[in-house]
Write a protein that holds these residues in place. Sequence first.
Motif, short mmCIF file in Angstrom:
data_model
loop_
_atom_site.label_atom_id
_atom_site.label_comp_id
_atom_site.label_asym_id
_atom_site.label_seq_id
_atom_site.Cartn_x
_atom_site.Cartn_y
_atom_site.Cartn_z
N ILE A 27 0.71 -1.24 0.13
CA ILE A 27 0.22 -0.05 0.04
C ILE A 27 0.93 1.07 0.09
CG2 ILE A 27 -1.81 1.21 1.41
CD1 ILE A 27 -2.54 -1.36 2.59
N THR A 28 0.55 2.13 -1.05
CA THR A 28 1.37 3.29 -1.14
C THR A 28 0.71 4.54 -0.62
OG1 THR A 28 3.02 2.39 -2.72
CG2 THR A 28 2.94 4.75 -2.60
N PHE A 29 1.08 5.23 0.23
CA PHE A 29 0.69 6.76 0.55
C PHE A 29 1.47 7.56 -0.24
CE2 PHE A 29 -0.46 3.93 4.14
CZ PHE A 29 -1.81 4.27 4.42
N ASP A 30 0.75 8.38 -1.06
CA ASP A 30 1.51 9.30 -1.98
C ASP A 30 1.23 10.99 -1.24
OD1 ASP A 30 2.46 11.25 -3.89
OD2 ASP A 30 1.28 10.40 -5.38
N MET A 48 -5.32 10.52 6.15
CA MET A 48 -5.19 9.77 4.75
C MET A 48 -5.69 8.51 5.09
SD MET A 48 -1.42 10.91 2.90
CE MET A 48 -2.06 10.15 1.33
N SER A 49 -5.99 7.66 4.18
CA SER A 49 -6.52 6.40 4.00
C SER A 49 -6.31 5.69 2.85
CB SER A 49 -7.98 6.31 4.64
OG SER A 49 -8.58 4.94 4.60
N GLU A 50 -5.58 4.78 2.87
CA GLU A 50 -5.36 3.78 1.63
C GLU A 50 -5.24 2.24 2.10
OE1 GLU A 50 -4.68 4.55 -1.46
OE2 GLU A 50 -4.57 6.88 -1.23
N LEU A 55 -4.03 6.65 8.07
CA LEU A 55 -2.80 7.12 8.42
C LEU A 55 -2.97 8.74 9.04
CD1 LEU A 55 0.43 7.19 8.60
CD2 LEU A 55 0.35 7.95 6.29
N ASP A 56 -2.41 9.05 9.93
CA ASP A 56 -2.31 10.53 10.42
C ASP A 56 -0.91 10.86 10.76
OD1 ASP A 56 -4.93 10.59 10.87
OD2 ASP A 56 -5.05 10.16 13.10
N ASP A 102 1.39 7.85 12.20
CA ASP A 102 0.67 7.06 12.97
C ASP A 102 -0.39 6.26 12.36
OD1 ASP A 102 -0.73 5.85 14.99
OD2 ASP A 102 -1.38 7.73 16.11
N PHE A 103 -0.20 5.00 12.12
CA PHE A 103 -1.13 3.93 11.36
C PHE A 103 -2.04 3.38 12.30
CE2 PHE A 103 3.12 4.03 9.12
CZ PHE A 103 2.90 4.06 8.06
#
Length: 209
Positions: A27-30, A48-50, A55-56, A102-103
């Motif tokens: 999973i990639t957070f861009d 974000m959410s992926e 993710l904060d 923070d996941f």
Amino acid sequence: MMIKTLAQASIFATSLFGATAVLATPITFDFSNGATASNASYLTTLEMSEGGIDLDVTAYKNTMLGWRSAYVAQWDSGLGVSGGASNTQVDGQYRDEALVFDFSQDVTLQSISFMLFDSNDQALVLDLDADRFWDAYIADISKGDMNTVDGVSSFTFSENFVTSLMGILALDSTDNFTVLSLTVDNQRASVPEPSMIALLGIGLIGLGL
């Protein structure tokens, strides 16, 4: 013939069950938002959410009074920290700045990419979930550790570091960079479907026979 058929079913069921017991999905957070540095967004928390993972991202800077909250700067080169020599990058010594990721669950770190990462830059990656501070060290990344293409410097973690709370710091006075993206593996275990449990039962019977 029945024994042979059940034996074949046991091999199929066992192998199929083993292959689906745990999902490891990259999973990639861009973090790029397409804005220029002059139009960067400044956020107390980037949410974000992926791939089912939330993710904060928060920011901190070191002051005479210790570490204090700062704003996350987001623009087309990724994430930085508001303050120090640059309002849009993670700056180093005397302007110590950090980003905290923070996941919502444990993840395995796969790779991370930076921009504006020069030959004299270094990034320190820490596991902030560690029970003891001496276990928090994950990696000290320099330019030579990465593959750089079109200004994007990518680093691949060589070990299976599992964490739900990660920090990225710049500690040296020459350090200035942004965090462009982060790729992790989902550690969530899948629950076998009833049909899979039935197949496993058939497989065990076949092995018994």
